[in-house]
Motif scaffolding. Sequence first.
Motif, PDB file in Angstrom:
ATOM      1  N   GLU A  68      52.239  37.426  44.878  1.00 21.00           N
ATOM      2  CA  GLU A  68      51.016  37.378  44.350  1.00 21.00           C
ATOM      3  C   GLU A  68      50.071  37.379  45.805  1.00 21.00           C
ATOM      4  OE1 GLU A  68      50.387  34.094  41.690  1.00 21.00           O
ATOM      5  OE2 GLU A  68      51.617  34.955  40.199  1.00 21.00           O
ATOM      6  N   GLU A 126      49.820  40.739  47.330  1.00 22.29           N
ATOM      7  CA  GLU A 126      48.999  41.324  46.400  1.00 22.29           C
ATOM      8  C   GLU A 126      47.753  41.321  46.549  1.00 22.29           C
ATOM      9  OE1 GLU A 126      48.135  41.992  41.652  1.00 22.29           O
ATOM     10  OE2 GLU A 126      50.180  41.934  42.261  1.00 22.29           O
ATOM     11  N   ILE A 127      47.154  40.076  46.778  1.00 23.92           N
ATOM     12  CA  ILE A 127      45.829  39.935  46.944  1.00 23.92           C
ATOM     13  C   ILE A 127      45.295  40.208  48.388  1.00 23.92           C
ATOM     14  CG2 ILE A 127      44.185  38.115  47.449  1.00 23.92           C
ATOM     15  CD1 ILE A 127      45.708  36.337  45.280  1.00 23.92           C
ATOM     16  N   ALA A 130      46.709  42.594  50.103  1.00 27.09           N
ATOM     17  CA  ALA A 130      46.635  44.097  50.182  1.00 27.09           C
ATOM     18  C   ALA A 130      45.120  44.592  49.675  1.00 27.09           C
ATOM     19  CB  ALA A 130      47.784  44.472  49.643  1.00 27.09           C
ATOM     20  N   SER A 131      44.849  43.883  48.443  1.00 23.95           N
ATOM     21  CA  SER A 131      43.627  44.351  47.922  1.00 23.95           C
ATOM     22  C   SER A 131      42.148  43.834  48.040  1.00 23.95           C
ATOM     23  CB  SER A 131      43.851  44.011  46.197  1.00 23.95           C
ATOM     24  OG  SER A 131      43.970  42.643  45.997  1.00 23.95           O
ATOM     25  N   LYS A 132      42.131  42.860  48.555  1.00 19.38           N
ATOM     26  CA  LYS A 132      40.834  42.153  49.080  1.00 19.38           C
ATOM     27  C   LYS A 132      40.392  42.416  50.329  1.00 19.38           C
ATOM     28  CE  LYS A 132      40.693  40.282  45.091  1.00 19.38           C
ATOM     29  NZ  LYS A 132      39.875  40.911  44.024  1.00 19.38           N
ATOM     30  N   PRO A 133      39.270  42.777  50.476  1.00 18.29           N
ATOM     31  CA  PRO A 133      38.633  43.343  51.695  1.00 18.29           C
ATOM     32  C   PRO A 133      38.213  42.289  52.592  1.00 18.29           C
ATOM     33  CG  PRO A 133      37.161  43.864  50.255  1.00 18.29           C
ATOM     34  CD  PRO A 133      38.258  43.315  49.443  1.00 18.29           C
TER      35      PRO A 133
END
Length: 126
Positions: free
Chosen positions: A41, A44-45, A47-50
Motif C-alpha cells: 500500500e 502504491e501511494i 507511485a501515485s501521489k505527486p
Amino acid sequence: MNQPSTKIVLLVEDEPHVLALLSDYLVGEGYRVLEASNAAEAFEILASKPQLDLLVSDFRLPGNISGVMIAEPALKLRPDLKVIFISGYPIEIYESGSAIARSAPVLAKPFALDTLRGQIQELLAS
C-alpha cells in the motif's frame, strides 16, 4: 485544532489501532494523512501521489519489509521527503546500516503524541 496545513503525511503502520490513533491525531493537528498498513500500500501511494511532505513509518512490517526499505526508494523519487521511523525495537533501525536510518529521527514505541508533533514540526520547518 491547529491551523489547517497543506502538508501531506504518508503514515505506514501495520497495527490497525496504532494506525487509526496516529492518523486521527495527525488529522486533528491539521495534516492530510494517507494511510498504508503494509509496504504494498505504501509503494502504491508513493507511485501515485505527486506531493508528499513526510513519511512516518513503522520499522517492522509484514513480509519482512522494513520502514527503511520503503524510505530509501521514496527518497530517490522525492529527495525533499522528510522521514520519521517509529518502532518498538528502535535499535534494529540503527543496525540496518542504512544512511537514512542514521539521519532520520526514530521514535521508540510507546511515545507521547506531543513528541511526534514536535518532531514533525521540527522536520517540516527545516
